[in-house]
Design an enzyme around this catalytic site. Structure first.
Site, PDB file in Angstrom:
ATOM      1  N   ASP A  49      -6.360  -0.116  16.657  1.00  0.00           N
ATOM      2  CA  ASP A  49      -5.077  -0.044  15.844  1.00  0.00           C
ATOM      3  C   ASP A  49      -4.206  -1.338  15.440  1.00  0.00           C
ATOM      4  O   ASP A  49      -3.989  -1.858  16.407  1.00  0.00           O
ATOM      5  CB  ASP A  49      -4.243   1.062  16.444  1.00  0.00           C
ATOM      6  CG  ASP A  49      -3.039   1.568  15.865  1.00  0.00           C
ATOM      7  OD1 ASP A  49      -2.065   0.854  15.439  1.00  0.00           O
ATOM      8  OD2 ASP A  49      -3.235   2.486  15.413  1.00  0.00           O
ATOM      9  N   ARG A  50      -3.995  -1.385  14.395  1.00  0.00           N
ATOM     10  CA  ARG A  50      -3.287  -2.559  13.752  1.00  0.00           C
ATOM     11  C   ARG A  50      -2.030  -2.836  14.108  1.00  0.00           C
ATOM     12  O   ARG A  50      -1.458  -3.842  14.407  1.00  0.00           O
ATOM     13  CB  ARG A  50      -3.588  -2.944  12.248  1.00  0.00           C
ATOM     14  CG  ARG A  50      -4.577  -3.358  11.706  1.00  0.00           C
ATOM     15  CD  ARG A  50      -5.865  -2.440  11.873  1.00  0.00           C
ATOM     16  NE  ARG A  50      -5.949  -1.085  11.058  1.00  0.00           N
ATOM     17  CZ  ARG A  50      -6.535  -0.029  11.398  1.00  0.00           C
ATOM     18  NH1 ARG A  50      -7.347   0.019  12.183  1.00  0.00           N
ATOM     19  NH2 ARG A  50      -6.469   1.006  10.581  1.00  0.00           N
ATOM     20  N   CYS A  80      -7.191  -2.712   3.189  1.00  0.00           N
ATOM     21  CA  CYS A  80      -6.227  -2.358   4.041  1.00  0.00           C
ATOM     22  C   CYS A  80      -5.138  -3.387   4.146  1.00  0.00           C
ATOM     23  O   CYS A  80      -5.237  -4.702   4.631  1.00  0.00           O
ATOM     24  CB  CYS A  80      -6.937  -2.205   5.532  1.00  0.00           C
ATOM     25  SG  CYS A  80      -5.776  -1.836   6.740  1.00  0.00           S
ATOM     26  N   ASN A  81      -4.019  -3.096   3.400  1.00  0.00           N
ATOM     27  CA  ASN A  81      -2.879  -3.820   3.615  1.00  0.00           C
ATOM     28  C   ASN A  81      -2.587  -4.551   4.875  1.00  0.00           C
ATOM     29  O   ASN A  81      -2.339  -5.632   5.235  1.00  0.00           O
ATOM     30  CB  ASN A  81      -1.874  -3.407   2.624  1.00  0.00           C
ATOM     31  CG  ASN A  81      -2.114  -3.112   1.132  1.00  0.00           C
ATOM     32  OD1 ASN A  81      -1.855  -3.806   0.644  1.00  0.00           O
ATOM     33  ND2 ASN A  81      -2.380  -2.034   1.005  1.00  0.00           N
ATOM     34  N   THR A  82      -2.265  -3.390   5.659  1.00  0.00           N
ATOM     35  CA  THR A  82      -1.480  -3.866   7.085  1.00  0.00           C
ATOM     36  C   THR A  82      -2.631  -5.053   7.769  1.00  0.00           C
ATOM     37  O   THR A  82      -2.184  -5.986   8.453  1.00  0.00           O
ATOM     38  CB  THR A  82      -1.630  -2.670   8.044  1.00  0.00           C
ATOM     39  OG1 THR A  82      -0.781  -1.746   7.282  1.00  0.00           O
ATOM     40  CG2 THR A  82      -0.674  -2.985   9.225  1.00  0.00           C
ATOM     41  N   ALA A  83      -4.054  -4.885   7.493  1.00  0.00           N
ATOM     42  CA  ALA A  83      -4.742  -5.778   8.371  1.00  0.00           C
ATOM     43  C   ALA A  83      -4.904  -7.087   7.809  1.00  0.00           C
ATOM     44  O   ALA A  83      -5.354  -7.979   8.518  1.00  0.00           O
ATOM     45  CB  ALA A  83      -6.182  -5.109   8.200  1.00  0.00           C
ATOM     46  N   THR A 122       3.102   0.903   5.339  1.00  0.00           N
ATOM     47  CA  THR A 122       3.331   0.801   6.975  1.00  0.00           C
ATOM     48  C   THR A 122       4.289  -0.256   7.157  1.00  0.00           C
ATOM     49  O   THR A 122       4.564  -1.125   6.583  1.00  0.00           O
ATOM     50  CB  THR A 122       1.928   0.781   7.883  1.00  0.00           C
ATOM     51  OG1 THR A 122       1.549  -0.938   7.530  1.00  0.00           O
ATOM     52  CG2 THR A 122       0.957   1.476   7.394  1.00  0.00           C
ATOM     53  N   LYS A 159      -5.770  10.447   6.454  1.00  0.00           N
ATOM     54  CA  LYS A 159      -6.678  10.006   7.342  1.00  0.00           C
ATOM     55  C   LYS A 159      -7.475  11.250   8.061  1.00  0.00           C
ATOM     56  O   LYS A 159      -8.663  11.178   8.396  1.00  0.00           O
ATOM     57  CB  LYS A 159      -6.428   9.076   8.564  1.00  0.00           C
ATOM     58  CG  LYS A 159      -5.760   7.662   7.643  1.00  0.00           C
ATOM     59  CD  LYS A 159      -5.302   6.875   9.050  1.00  0.00           C
ATOM     60  CE  LYS A 159      -4.603   5.441   8.404  1.00  0.00           C
ATOM     61  NZ  LYS A 159      -5.905   4.606   8.143  1.00  0.00           N
ATOM     62  N   CYS A 190      -0.094   0.718   0.983  1.00  0.00           N
ATOM     63  CA  CYS A 190      -1.166   1.014   2.109  1.00  0.00           C
ATOM     64  C   CYS A 190      -2.159   1.750   1.308  1.00  0.00           C
ATOM     65  O   CYS A 190      -2.023   2.692   0.407  1.00  0.00           O
ATOM     66  CB  CYS A 190      -0.401   2.180   3.002  1.00  0.00           C
ATOM     67  SG  CYS A 190      -1.698   2.739   4.110  1.00  0.00           S
TER      68      CYS A 190
END
Length: 226
Positions: A49-50, A80-83, A122, A159, A190
């Protein structure tokens, strides 16, 4: 024409990765199979989990990037933006460039003429877009804490496979609240968001970060008919 092999760090989440691949194909001006981008991909839904385990996520993403390099990737993309908070680890582990979907999307939104941009992302994605939009010269509008909780619920629903009418209406309503607070344009920041919010139900011009990334990959990899 120089063609480059694209390595895709996927699985965050799987539906968003499939959406990216579809948009990559659609963005390619191809006249035959051979005009499309050659892609090597690791669709890994078990990246830690980021938010809860960023150290573990960064390490696993670095290993994924190195494996993609060994399979022939010459440039990397990650839907994946958050990553993207782990961009440094990814590039260091692979010695390859990761196309920055956050920077590309922020730039596209600002170049459209908007100076106040609403971002649906996120918490980690919000931080990345705050920096990117500041660099690009725009202000950012984000959901309130209560609305962010609703947003995260919708993202988790995607998801789990919920792409229904109620979920789409809920995402559009959240976008509308950002417009009410002054957003001139919106960023789906996201990669689950554009599975619920598109140009058909968005209350303002929408920048789909997945689509922006796909189009940039086409440009960088030299895809299309010669």
């Amino acid at each position: 024409m120089t063609r480059r092999v694209l390595g895709v760090l996927g699985g965050m989440g799987p539906a968003a990765t499939v959406d990216f691949l579809a948009k990559l194909q659609a963005a390619t001006p191809a006249g035959s199979d051979a005009d499309h981008i050659r892609v090597v991909m690791d669709l890994n839904p078990r990246v830690p989990d980021r938010h809860a385990d960023p150290e573990g996520a960064g390490a696993e993403l670095g290993r994924m990037a190195a494996r993609l390099r060994d399979l022939g990737a010459e440039v990397l993309a990650m839907p994946c933006n958050t990553a993207h908070q782990h961009r440094a680890e990814i590039e260091a582990a692979s010695d390859l460039t990761l196309i920055d979907m956050v920077a590309e999307t922020a730039r596209a939104a600002v170049e459209s003429g908007a100076r106040t941009v609403g971002v649906l992302a996120t918490p980690g994605g919000e931080r990345l877009y705050a920096a990117a939009l500041e660099t690009a010269g725009a202000a950012m509008v984000i959901p309130t804490d209560a609305d962010r909780a609703r947003l995260m619920g919708l993202i988790k629903g995607v998801k789990a496979g919920d792409l229904g009418t109620e979920a789409r209406a809920g995402m559009a309503a959240l976008a509308g609240l950002l417009v009410q607070r002054g957003a001139q344009t919106l960023i789906a920041g996201c990669t689950e968001v554009p599975l619920l919010l598109d140009r058909g139900n968005a209350p303002a011009p929408l920048w789909d970060s997945t689509e922006v990334l796909a189009r940039r990959c086409v440009a960088v990899c030299g895809a299309g008919a010669a």
